[in-house]
Design a protein around this motif. Structure first.
Motif, PDB file in Angstrom:
ATOM      1  N   THR A 128     -23.567 -54.720  -4.621  1.00 36.99           N
ATOM      2  CA  THR A 128     -24.451 -53.901  -5.444  1.00 36.99           C
ATOM      3  C   THR A 128     -23.563 -52.991  -6.284  1.00 36.99           C
ATOM      4  N   ALA A 129     -23.882 -52.856  -7.552  1.00 37.55           N
ATOM      5  CA  ALA A 129     -23.055 -52.018  -8.424  1.00 37.55           C
ATOM      6  C   ALA A 129     -22.928 -50.624  -7.830  1.00 37.55           C
ATOM      7  N   ARG A 130     -21.684 -50.120  -7.759  1.00 39.48           N
ATOM      8  CA  ARG A 130     -21.474 -48.821  -7.114  1.00 39.48           C
ATOM      9  C   ARG A 130     -20.272 -48.105  -7.722  1.00 39.48           C
ATOM     10  N   LEU A 131     -20.273 -46.785  -7.531  1.00 42.41           N
ATOM     11  CA  LEU A 131     -19.164 -45.921  -7.929  1.00 42.41           C
ATOM     12  C   LEU A 131     -18.608 -45.291  -6.666  1.00 42.41           C
ATOM     13  N   ARG A 132     -17.294 -45.336  -6.511  1.00 44.66           N
ATOM     14  CA  ARG A 132     -16.654 -44.696  -5.372  1.00 44.66           C
ATOM     15  C   ARG A 132     -15.642 -43.681  -5.876  1.00 44.66           C
ATOM     16  N   ALA A 133     -15.725 -42.458  -5.354  1.00 44.97           N
ATOM     17  CA  ALA A 133     -14.752 -41.410  -5.656  1.00 44.97           C
ATOM     18  C   ALA A 133     -14.195 -40.911  -4.340  1.00 44.97           C
ATOM     19  N   GLY A 134     -12.918 -41.191  -4.078  1.00 42.96           N
ATOM     20  CA  GLY A 134     -12.361 -40.859  -2.774  1.00 42.96           C
ATOM     21  C   GLY A 134     -13.052 -41.664  -1.696  1.00 42.96           C
ATOM     22  N   SER A 135     -13.635 -40.986  -0.721  1.00 45.78           N
ATOM     23  CA  SER A 135     -14.309 -41.668   0.390  1.00 45.78           C
ATOM     24  C   SER A 135     -15.823 -41.705   0.234  1.00 45.78           C
ATOM     25  N   VAL A 136     -16.333 -41.259  -0.918  1.00 44.90           N
ATOM     26  CA  VAL A 136     -17.780 -41.167  -1.126  1.00 44.90           C
ATOM     27  C   VAL A 136     -18.226 -42.226  -2.129  1.00 44.90           C
ATOM     28  N   GLU A 137     -19.356 -42.887  -1.817  1.00 43.17           N
ATOM     29  CA  GLU A 137     -19.885 -43.942  -2.694  1.00 43.17           C
ATOM     30  C   GLU A 137     -21.307 -43.620  -3.127  1.00 43.17           C
ATOM     31  N   TRP A 138     -21.666 -44.114  -4.323  1.00 39.32           N
ATOM     32  CA  TRP A 138     -23.026 -44.017  -4.842  1.00 39.32           C
ATOM     33  C   TRP A 138     -23.409 -45.362  -5.431  1.00 39.32           C
TER      34      TRP A 138
END
Length: 682
Positions: free
Chosen positions: A245-255
């Motif tokens: 599923t399309a997602r954005l990850r910054a460090g250890s956090v995903e959306w």
């Protein structure tokens, strides 16, 4: 970079046609070229606080005068010994000593280093004054690097993802200063290769941001293109993954971005807008930052500019996206609109235009538009719903569309043609500025169409312009003229879709034009959009044409207003949009690169002004700087206390004398009583 030295001013114009004008005291200025390295004795001064790069200049000169001035821009004074940065606020005066560095945030960064003590004042203009004529080193810096750098990838989803990642090399700093347009350089070009061993994406150094964008392999291009602007700004590594599923990850956090291309497109646009504008507010903590008029948006959300400025990109993204739903909605509503968006049909061919769009931080959308299924609907398109003339040519039932207006300026790079957007065609090209003065040619193709007034308006502009006028021309001459080169070609006449533009001896068909060297053009002739597409396909950057028959009166007004606006630094599409608010909204369309500008205005982006009488001797003034270029710049004027971000609308109620002062300071028109007024009579 082109540096023009004149007795009363210096004008630096870079390859992206951004410019800085430094006014000098007339008759007392003396200029000499100086090596750029000689401008600086202390190379420890750093523009980007997280890098060691000094204030390197692209070009430099020296002047001798007691007064220099620029339009109202941000000003930072840097002490040579300590490297201390002091931001000068509006209506403030600061003393400067010998060798102090004065940094002026003009579109092309301007740097001054005087040889004696003086005073810097920031008011309606920025002025640096000295008791007597003083030697001043003047340098200009630009990141508009059109060097031929190319990222080579395979024509696959993985190749496009690797290419988008590599384009992040254009933004080297990771602090909120990446929002400044003169920090961001032009991304490399993209090209496809057949062999994996020929790929070069891995050779481009990008900042390590610990941010990643992942899209599903199924229908990957429909995800990759709309998420590319977000990935580019935050410096993300982009990957394609089966079943994801399309997602954005910054460090250890995903959306999650969304389970469909449209959902991912809309989420990515929202997150890009929030992240970018909150970074703009956070940069107020930098040594050369200003507290903006919308600074309360940051503090009301619980953020502190200093803490954000020192955080990494991933840490800032985590905080921006961790807002609770109510706060996030309040922040999103308070932020300005996006400056430029382009509806792009997903394809590998269109992926090659991403560097061009990302160089302006344009958002990229999945194409969304309403079909204008009939000529009648085309006439009725637009809020004004003005009907003029009669349609002479036939149109297919689904030939024209009206795109969703998700940005201040909208482009369309998809099937069919669009009203209310510039129509992207041809191959995006880098057009460095000519070293000669700007050239404008006005052609009155036949003797029965008035053209002199258009030429007169160009010549009235106090700029280094060369204007020529042709009245009555033969078809071969017109074709030859179109195949020549220059800055702006303005053609006035009659056009028939099956024949071409009428000349003295017949018609000039578009098929007789093999190439076009003009940067921009206006074909003010009925139904000329196919001719315009032909010229862009053969080398022109952008142009304006008509969609159908238009009346002579309307054509004259739109042509003159558009011509005057682009000669004042308005982009092709924005000038057309402003002009057609009062005349025939559906009769004209921009073709090619609608964000193209013929020249830089005195302000980084000229303001659209609306003036309304609110009472006895009281007037409401609304100003919007919403140009499709210079994303991240801020604006001041005679009415403001704190600077505004681009695409913000500032509103003031002023008495008559303040309005007169404001109008005297403008060279662009104001919109009043449904008309564009160049000389408003109060």
């Amino acid at each position: 970079m082109n540096l023009r030295t004149e007795p009363d001013r210096l004008v630096a114009i870079d390859q992206a046609r951004q410019s800085a004008t430094v006014a000098l005291r007339p008759d007392e200025a003396d200029t000499d070229d100086v090596a750029a390295d000689d401008l600086y004795a202390d190379r420890s001064l750093s523009l980007r606080t997280d890098r060691t790069t000094a204030y390197d200049t692209t070009t430099a000169t020296t002047v001798e005068t007691d007064w220099v001035s620029t339009p109202p821009v941000g000003v930072t004074v840097v002490e040579p010994a300590s490297g201390t940065h002091t931001q000068i606020r509006r209506e403030e005066a600061v003393s400067v000593g010998p060798d102090t560095l004065v940094v002026l945030r003009t579109p092309v960064l301007t740097l001054l280093r005087p040889a004696a003590e003086g005073t810097v004042r920031r008011g309606e203009r920025v002025a640096v004054t000295f008791p007597e004529p003083t030697r001043i080193a003047v340098g200009f810096q630009s990141t508009a690097d059109f060097a031929e750098r190319t990222v080579r990838v395979t024509e696959t989803a993985d190749g496009v993802a690797a290419g988008i990642t590599a384009l992040g090399c254009a933004i080297e700093t990771t602090s909120p200063d990446r929002t400044w347009p003169n920090i961001r350089s032009h991304p490399p070009a993209l090209a496809f290769v057949d062999d994996d061993h020929e790929q070069t994406a891995a050779q481009f150094e990008t900042p390590d941001t610990a941010i990643e964008v992942v899209v599903p392999r199924e229908d990957a291009l429909a995800y990759l293109l709309p998420t590319a602007p977000l990935a580019h700004y935050v410096g993300a590594t982009v990957r394609v993954e089966s079943g994801a599923t399309a997602r954005l990850r910054a460090g250890s956090v995903e959306w999650e971005l969304g389970e469909t291309p449209v959902a991912a497109d809309q989420t990515a646009s929202r997150l890009l807008r929030r992240t970018f504008y909150l970074d703009c507010l956070a940069r107020s903590a930098s040594p050369y930052g200003d507290e903006l008029a919308s600074h309360d948006v940051l503090t009301d959300a619980g953020f502190q500019a200093a803490q954000l400025y020192d955080a990494s990109v991933a840490e800032r993204v985590q905080q921006y996206l961790a807002l609770d739903e109510e706060t996030a909605e309040r922040v999103d509503e308070a932020l300005p609109a996006w400056h430029l968006g382009v509806h792009v049909q997903p394809s590998t061919t269109n992926a090659l235009s991403l560097p061009h769009h990302l160089s302006r931080l344009a958002d990229v959308y999945s194409p969304e538009a309403a079909t204008l299924a009939s000529i009648a609907e085309r006439y009725e398109w637009g809020e004004q719903r003005r009907v003029r003339g009669a349609a002479a040519e036939a149109s297919g039932p689904d030939m024209w569309v009206s795109p969703e207006q998700r940005a201040a300026t909208v482009g369309w790079e998809a099937p069919r043609r669009a009203l209310g957007a510039f129509n992207v065609c041809g191959t995006p090209r880098l057009h460095p500025l000519s070293e000669t003065e700007l050239s404008i040619t006005v052609v009155q193709a036949t003797l029965d169409y008035p053209g002199e007034s258009v030429a007169d308006h160009y010549e009235d502009r106090d700029l280094p312009l060369s204007v020529s006028f042709h009245r009555g021309i033969e078809s071969e001459q017109l074709a030859s003229l179109m195949e020549s080169s220059g800055d702006l070609l303005h053609v006035i006449g009659h056009h028939e879709s099956s024949a071409g533009i009428e000349c003295q001896d017949g018609f000039c068909s578009r098929t007789t034009v093999d190439e076009c060297g003009w940067e921009a053009f206006f074909l003010n002739a009925c139904g000329s959009y196919q001719f315009a597409e032909w010229l862009v396909d053969r080398g022109a950057s952008a142009g304006v044409a008509t969609t159908r028959t238009v009346s002579n009166d309307s054509a004259a007004r739109v042509g003159v207003n558009w011509g005057r606006l682009v000669s004042l630094g308005w982009s092709v599409e924005r000038a057309l949009s402003f002009a057609r608010q009062v005349d025939d909204p559906s009769g004209y369309v921009a073709i090619g690169d609608g964000a193209y500008r013929l020249m830089q205005s005195d302000a980084p982006v000229p303001a659209e002004a609306r003036v309304t009488k609110s009472g006895d001797d009281q007037w409401e003034v609304a100003l919007t700087h919403d140009g499709p270029r210079q994303m991240g710049i801020q604006f001041t004027n005679s009415l403001t206390t704190n600077p505004y971000l681009g695409c913000s609308t500032g509103e003031w109620e002023v008495p008559r004398d303040e309005l007169e002062e404001f109008l005297d300071s403008r060279d662009s028109p104001v919109l009043h009583d449904g008309d564009l007024q160049w000389d408003m009579d109060l």
